[in-house]
Design a protein around this motif. Structure first.
Motif, PDB file in Angstrom:
ATOM      1  N   PHE A   1       1.516  -6.451   1.332  1.00  0.00           N
ATOM      2  CA  PHE A   1       1.718  -5.757   2.613  1.00  0.00           C
ATOM      3  C   PHE A   1       0.855  -4.511   2.605  1.00  0.00           C
ATOM      4  CE2 PHE A   1       3.716  -2.545   5.290  1.00  0.00           C
ATOM      5  CZ  PHE A   1       3.872  -3.245   6.480  1.00  0.00           C
ATOM      6  N   ILE A   2      -0.028  -4.391   3.610  1.00  0.00           N
ATOM      7  CA  ILE A   2      -0.969  -3.267   3.668  1.00  0.00           C
ATOM      8  C   ILE A   2      -0.829  -2.521   4.980  1.00  0.00           C
ATOM      9  CG2 ILE A   2      -3.403  -2.610   3.774  1.00  0.00           C
ATOM     10  CD1 ILE A   2      -4.068  -4.752   1.862  1.00  0.00           C
ATOM     11  N   ARG A   3      -0.791  -1.196   4.888  1.00  0.00           N
ATOM     12  CA  ARG A   3      -0.881  -0.332   6.060  1.00  0.00           C
ATOM     13  C   ARG A   3      -2.335   0.116   6.173  1.00  0.00           C
ATOM     14  NH1 ARG A   3       3.465   1.461   2.805  1.00  0.00           N
ATOM     15  NH2 ARG A   3       5.519   1.151   3.746  1.00  0.00           N
ATOM     16  N   PHE A   4      -3.046  -0.382   7.149  1.00  0.00           N
ATOM     17  CA  PHE A   4      -4.464  -0.071   7.275  1.00  0.00           C
ATOM     18  C   PHE A   4      -4.675   1.303   7.915  1.00  0.00           C
ATOM     19  CE2 PHE A   4      -4.720  -4.718   6.911  1.00  0.00           C
ATOM     20  CZ  PHE A   4      -5.723  -4.822   5.952  1.00  0.00           C
ATOM     21  N   SER A   5      -5.884   1.819   7.731  1.00  0.00           N
ATOM     22  CA  SER A   5      -6.280   3.058   8.394  1.00  0.00           C
ATOM     23  C   SER A   5      -6.642   2.743   9.847  1.00  0.00           C
ATOM     24  CB  SER A   5      -7.465   3.692   7.667  1.00  0.00           C
ATOM     25  OG  SER A   5      -7.099   4.070   6.352  1.00  0.00           O
ATOM     26  N   LEU A   6      -7.031   3.770  10.581  1.00  0.00           N
ATOM     27  CA  LEU A   6      -7.336   3.589  12.003  1.00  0.00           C
ATOM     28  C   LEU A   6      -8.837   3.493  12.267  1.00  0.00           C
ATOM     29  CD1 LEU A   6      -4.725   6.084  13.481  1.00  0.00           C
ATOM     30  CD2 LEU A   6      -4.529   3.612  13.239  1.00  0.00           C
ATOM     31  N   ASN A   7      -9.600   3.195  11.224  1.00  0.00           N
ATOM     32  CA  ASN A   7     -11.057   3.123  11.357  1.00  0.00           C
ATOM     33  C   ASN A   7     -11.574   1.689  11.228  1.00  0.00           C
ATOM     34  OD1 ASN A   7     -10.521   2.724   8.681  1.00  0.00           O
ATOM     35  ND2 ASN A   7     -12.104   4.090   7.904  1.00  0.00           N
ATOM     36  N   HIS A   8     -10.718   0.720  11.565  1.00  0.00           N
ATOM     37  CA  HIS A   8     -11.082  -0.702  11.520  1.00  0.00           C
ATOM     38  C   HIS A   8     -11.429  -1.178  10.110  1.00  0.00           C
ATOM     39  CE1 HIS A   8     -11.694   0.371  15.792  1.00  0.00           C
ATOM     40  NE2 HIS A   8     -11.256  -0.846  16.010  1.00  0.00           N
TER      41      HIS A   8
ATOM     42  N   SER B   1       0.845  -1.194   0.000  1.00  0.00           N
ATOM     43  CA  SER B   1       0.000   0.000   0.000  1.00  0.00           C
ATOM     44  C   SER B   1       0.880   1.242   0.000  1.00  0.00           C
ATOM     45  CB  SER B   1      -0.929   0.012   1.222  1.00  0.00           C
ATOM     46  OG  SER B   1      -0.169   0.027   2.414  1.00  0.00           O
ATOM     47  N   PRO B   2       0.381   2.380  -0.482  1.00  0.00           N
ATOM     48  CA  PRO B   2       1.146   3.625  -0.400  1.00  0.00           C
ATOM     49  C   PRO B   2       1.445   3.960   1.059  1.00  0.00           C
ATOM     50  CG  PRO B   2      -0.737   3.870  -1.855  1.00  0.00           C
ATOM     51  CD  PRO B   2      -0.911   2.570  -1.148  1.00  0.00           C
ATOM     52  N   TYR B   3       2.486   4.755   1.290  1.00  0.00           N
ATOM     53  CA  TYR B   3       2.876   5.113   2.651  1.00  0.00           C
ATOM     54  C   TYR B   3       1.754   5.890   3.338  1.00  0.00           C
ATOM     55  CZ  TYR B   3       5.511   6.888   6.599  1.00  0.00           C
ATOM     56  OH  TYR B   3       5.926   7.176   7.865  1.00  0.00           O
ATOM     57  N   GLY B   4       1.558   5.607   4.623  1.00  0.00           N
ATOM     58  CA  GLY B   4       0.509   6.283   5.389  1.00  0.00           C
ATOM     59  C   GLY B   4      -0.673   5.355   5.606  1.00  0.00           C
ATOM     60  N   TYR B   5      -1.772   5.912   6.073  1.00  0.00           N
ATOM     61  CA  TYR B   5      -2.971   5.121   6.325  1.00  0.00           C
ATOM     62  C   TYR B   5      -3.649   4.778   5.010  1.00  0.00           C
ATOM     63  CZ  TYR B   5      -2.261   6.887  11.064  1.00  0.00           C
ATOM     64  OH  TYR B   5      -1.717   7.191  12.273  1.00  0.00           O
ATOM     65  N   SER B   6      -3.979   3.498   4.830  1.00  0.00           N
ATOM     66  CA  SER B   6      -4.524   3.063   3.548  1.00  0.00           C
ATOM     67  C   SER B   6      -5.479   1.892   3.769  1.00  0.00           C
ATOM     68  CB  SER B   6      -3.384   2.690   2.594  1.00  0.00           C
ATOM     69  OG  SER B   6      -3.858   2.478   1.291  1.00  0.00           O
ATOM     70  N   GLY B   7      -5.468   0.933   2.828  1.00  0.00           N
ATOM     71  CA  GLY B   7      -6.419  -0.161   2.886  1.00  0.00           C
ATOM     72  C   GLY B   7      -7.710   0.197   2.170  1.00  0.00           C
ATOM     73  N   PRO B   8      -8.739  -0.640   2.281  1.00  0.00           N
ATOM     74  CA  PRO B   8      -9.996  -0.378   1.560  1.00  0.00           C
ATOM     75  C   PRO B   8     -10.729   0.847   2.093  1.00  0.00           C
ATOM     76  CG  PRO B   8     -10.224  -2.286   3.004  1.00  0.00           C
ATOM     77  CD  PRO B   8      -8.769  -1.916   3.007  1.00  0.00           C
ATOM     78  N   LEU B   9     -11.213   1.654   1.180  1.00  0.00           N
ATOM     79  CA  LEU B   9     -12.005   2.848   1.511  1.00  0.00           C
ATOM     80  C   LEU B   9     -13.459   2.561   1.169  1.00  0.00           C
ATOM     81  CD1 LEU B   9     -12.178   5.904   2.257  1.00  0.00           C
ATOM     82  CD2 LEU B   9     -11.694   6.394  -0.160  1.00  0.00           C
ATOM     83  N   PHE B  10     -14.371   2.793   2.122  1.00  0.00           N
ATOM     84  CA  PHE B  10     -15.785   2.524   1.901  1.00  0.00           C
ATOM     85  C   PHE B  10     -16.605   3.387   2.848  1.00  0.00           C
ATOM     86  CE2 PHE B  10     -13.875  -0.634   4.685  1.00  0.00           C
ATOM     87  CZ  PHE B  10     -14.644  -0.532   5.847  1.00  0.00           C
ATOM     88  N   ASN B  11     -17.895   3.501   2.561  1.00  0.00           N
ATOM     89  CA  ASN B  11     -18.792   4.246   3.432  1.00  0.00           C
ATOM     90  C   ASN B  11     -19.198   3.397   4.636  1.00  0.00           C
ATOM     91  OD1 ASN B  11     -18.854   6.619   1.891  1.00  0.00           O
ATOM     92  ND2 ASN B  11     -20.495   5.824   0.576  1.00  0.00           N
ATOM     93  N   GLU B  12     -19.379   4.048   5.767  1.00  0.00           N
ATOM     94  CA  GLU B  12     -19.758   3.332   6.980  1.00  0.00           C
ATOM     95  C   GLU B  12     -21.101   2.621   6.834  1.00  0.00           C
ATOM     96  OE1 GLU B  12     -18.237   2.711   9.986  1.00  0.00           O
ATOM     97  OE2 GLU B  12     -16.481   3.371   8.852  1.00  0.00           O
ATOM     98  N   SER B  13     -21.973   3.123   5.977  1.00  0.00           N
ATOM     99  CA  SER B  13     -23.304   2.531   5.797  1.00  0.00           C
ATOM    100  C   SER B  13     -23.271   1.242   4.974  1.00  0.00           C
ATOM    101  CB  SER B  13     -24.229   3.539   5.108  1.00  0.00           C
ATOM    102  OG  SER B  13     -23.694   3.924   3.844  1.00  0.00           O
ATOM    103  N   MET B  14     -22.140   0.938   4.362  1.00  0.00           N
ATOM    104  CA  MET B  14     -22.034  -0.243   3.507  1.00  0.00           C
ATOM    105  C   MET B  14     -22.085  -1.522   4.330  1.00  0.00           C
ATOM    106  SD  MET B  14     -18.859  -1.526   1.126  1.00  0.00           S
ATOM    107  CE  MET B  14     -18.094  -2.330   2.540  1.00  0.00           C
TER     108      MET B  14
END
Length: 367
Positions: free
Chosen positions: A122-129, A84-97
């Motif tokens: 290798f993935i750097r995930f975000s902090l929103n689970h 993943s690119p440097y920083g917080y990453s991983g799948p991006l989606f709406n909370e309502s999904m």
């Protein structure tokens, strides 16, 4: 559902990617930062997955990644790995999904990996689970201080005594804070950058932290209104600075620094408390300070002193071996035992060597 894969190889590609990122409910600036150094990614290919509905191509999940050739190539096939690119990453989606889509997403991604000769991920995930239902191995990597912004009097009472004392000292020296959101000028960015780069030089930071001035200008441009630059002044001299990125109701402390000659005025403590006041006034709920260089170190303890009673947030990374046979072959080739030229003895592995992923990319250590 279907999985689409797009390249980002020019400005038009990146603008389309930005349009997709901005279609989600929360505009997360971390997904835009890859555009700030797009030209510096050399042989690697920047791409993104788009998991869409078949009937109307509505994007449910988006995930950027870098598609790299592995350091050794088999004669018959060309192999790759994904990071993943440097920083917080991983799948991006709406909370309502529905989270069930994440299961289908990872199944589709893994199938694509196998079809395209991917060895590992290798993935750097975000902090929103957003690591939920990840199909690889999930690693708790670093503890992050995430403070809740509450009533000012209660916030003050929650600080460690040293924080309160340092802030009082900064007030005695008449420090002031400047918050810049809209209408930031090149002069403002230059002031910030001078403090930042001077700090990196002072602490002997790794080369990867010596970003160019142009990089910061691009970050600010890409972030649009989802940023704030904070400058702390002693009289007419800017002595401390921080770039904060904003996602939803959370402020993310990103990059900053302080001039060493002014430590005695306690500008760091002053900056953080003034940010909390500003953030509360503007309706934000959380101030994420990040973690230390390693869990529990002095940097973490310093950050924790502002939010000693708040629950920390764990930063996770994901590790996945897609092709076990090729992974082990690469590991054997790239990590042949390193021998000291003087003593003809094997060089012992460090803790970092053992946990490096993928193992075949770890830096070679020699004596």
């Amino acid at each position: 559902m279907k999985l689409l894969v797009h390249n980002i190889s020019n400005d038009a590609d990146f603008n389309l990617y930005l349009k997709h990122v901005e279609s989600f409910d929360i505009i997360n600036p971390f997904y835009k930062l890859l555009g700030a150094n797009l030209n510096e990614i050399k042989e690697d290919v920047v791409r993104y997955f788009a998991f869409v509905k078949k009937d109307d191509d509505t994007i449910l999940i988006l995930m950027p990644f870098i598609f790299r050739k592995v350091p050794y190539q088999d004669q018959e096939e060309t192999y790759y790995d994904v990071i993943s690119p440097y920083g917080y990453s991983g799948p991006l989606f709406n909370e309502s999904m529905s989270r069930g889509y994440l299961i289908l997403f990872w199944e589709a991604v893994d199938a694509w990996y196998k079809q395209n000769y991917v060895v590992s991920e290798f993935i750097r995930f975000s902090l929103n689970h957003n690591f939920q239902f990840y199909s690889g191995k999930l690693i708790p990597t670093l503890t992050n201080v995430n403070g809740r912004l509450i009533d000012e009097e209660a916030q003050w009472a929650g600080f460690k005594p040293k924080v309160r004392n340092n802030y009082r000292k900064s007030l005695e020296h008449n420090l002031t804070a400047k918050f810049i959101c809209d209408g930031i000028t090149d002069e403002d960015i230059d002031v910030y950058y001078t403090i930042y780069i001077t700090t990196m030089q002072r602490i002997g930071a790794h080369d990867t932290y010596f970003y160019s001035l142009e990089y910061f200008k691009k970050i600010i441009k890409l972030s649009k209104n989802n940023f704030v630059v904070v400058l702390i002044y002693k009289d007419d001299m800017a002595i401390s600075a921080e770039l904060i990125l904003i996602a939803g109701d959370t402020l993310y402390s990103y990059l900053g620094g302080t001039l060493a000659d002014y430590f005695k005025y306690r500008p760091n403590d002053f900056l953080k408390i003034e940010v909390m006041k500003w953030a509360k006034k503007h309706g934000y709920r959380y101030y994420l300070l990040g973690g230390g260089r390693s869990d529990g170190d002095s940097l973490y303890q310093y950050k924790k002193s502002f939010f000693p009673d708040d629950k920390d947030t764990i930063y996770y990374t994901g590790r996945k071996i897609v092709n076990e046979k090729m992974y082990q072959k690469l590991d054997a080739i790239m990590n042949a035992k390193v021998i000291s030229e003087d003593s003809q003895t094997e060089v012992p592995q460090t803790k970092e060597d053992i946990h490096y992923f993928p193992s075949y990319r770890k830096p070679v250590t020699k004596t």
